[in-house]
Design a protein around this motif. Sequence first.
Motif, PDB file in Angstrom:
ATOM      1  N   ALA A 207      79.958  15.818  23.712  1.00 39.55           N
ATOM      2  CA  ALA A 207      79.149  16.495  22.701  1.00 39.55           C
ATOM      3  C   ALA A 207      80.046  17.481  21.957  1.00 39.55           C
ATOM      4  N   ALA A 208      79.641  17.863  20.767  1.00 40.29           N
ATOM      5  CA  ALA A 208      80.449  18.772  19.955  1.00 40.29           C
ATOM      6  C   ALA A 208      80.666  20.113  20.656  1.00 40.29           C
ATOM      7  N   ASP A 209      79.726  20.523  21.507  1.00 44.36           N
ATOM      8  CA  ASP A 209      79.865  21.815  22.167  1.00 44.36           C
ATOM      9  C   ASP A 209      80.390  21.723  23.605  1.00 44.36           C
ATOM     10  N   ASP A 210      80.842  20.559  24.039  1.00 41.15           N
ATOM     11  CA  ASP A 210      81.467  20.450  25.360  1.00 41.15           C
ATOM     12  C   ASP A 210      82.823  21.160  25.339  1.00 41.15           C
ATOM     13  N   ASP A 211      83.047  22.030  26.307  1.00 38.88           N
ATOM     14  CA  ASP A 211      84.318  22.744  26.409  1.00 38.88           C
ATOM     15  C   ASP A 211      85.237  21.951  27.336  1.00 38.88           C
ATOM     16  N   ILE A 212      85.987  21.017  26.752  1.00 41.55           N
ATOM     17  CA  ILE A 212      86.794  20.119  27.585  1.00 41.55           C
ATOM     18  C   ILE A 212      87.947  20.834  28.270  1.00 41.55           C
ATOM     19  N   LEU A 213      88.368  21.968  27.743  1.00 42.81           N
ATOM     20  CA  LEU A 213      89.473  22.700  28.360  1.00 42.81           C
ATOM     21  C   LEU A 213      89.117  23.212  29.757  1.00 42.81           C
ATOM     22  N   LYS A 214      87.836  23.330  30.058  1.00 44.20           N
ATOM     23  CA  LYS A 214      87.401  23.774  31.384  1.00 44.20           C
ATOM     24  C   LYS A 214      87.443  22.645  32.409  1.00 44.20           C
ATOM     25  N   HIS A 215      87.722  21.422  31.958  1.00 46.60           N
ATOM     26  CA  HIS A 215      87.594  20.265  32.841  1.00 46.60           C
ATOM     27  C   HIS A 215      88.862  19.417  32.866  1.00 46.60           C
TER      28      HIS A 215
END
Length: 196
Positions: A82-90
Amino acid sequence: MSEHVSQTNRVLSYPKGEKPAIIVNEWQVWHGDETELDNLNPKQKVLVPFSWWLMHGQAQVKDSTSELAKRIQEKTIGVWFAADDDILKHLDVIEAGKSIWPLVGADFPVFRDGRSFSTAALLRERFHWTGEIRAIGDVLIDQLILGARSGFDSFALRADQNTDVALKQFDLFSVRTQNSWRDCRSQLSNQLTEAV
């Protein structure tokens, strides 16, 4: 097809080092709940929401008896961000995903929301993602050049977009003013390199 699953019949494919082409779309984008995923055709390739993967998918990878684990092994499950997924946390989840997701998508909830360009760029530059990244959602022809430069190599265009016009977008400009993950350097970067 249910309201929880979407699919366009054709996508614009533009792999790095190749020419753009319109291809048949083999992937559904699933938006629904866990029980509905079980009801989808097990042979159908499906992109599941990354948020769902975090809650349900990771555990299934290790359970070789589950239906989802079988689909993962058969490379018929990918994820979409999703546009608001914070991928840097994962970082760890995405690192593990490199070996099991044959395709990832990044969603444009509306065409004027450009956060998914950053998702694609982060996947390519920080995560060194080499697999396919598809733009999904409200994807317009106007987004193709920036998308291709940011890291996307396929585009599920909105149904009202003309695919013949879309294919011509990549030949519009002969001068680049920004660098690209496609190993294209801008004219300015080339001039600075030559001056040094």
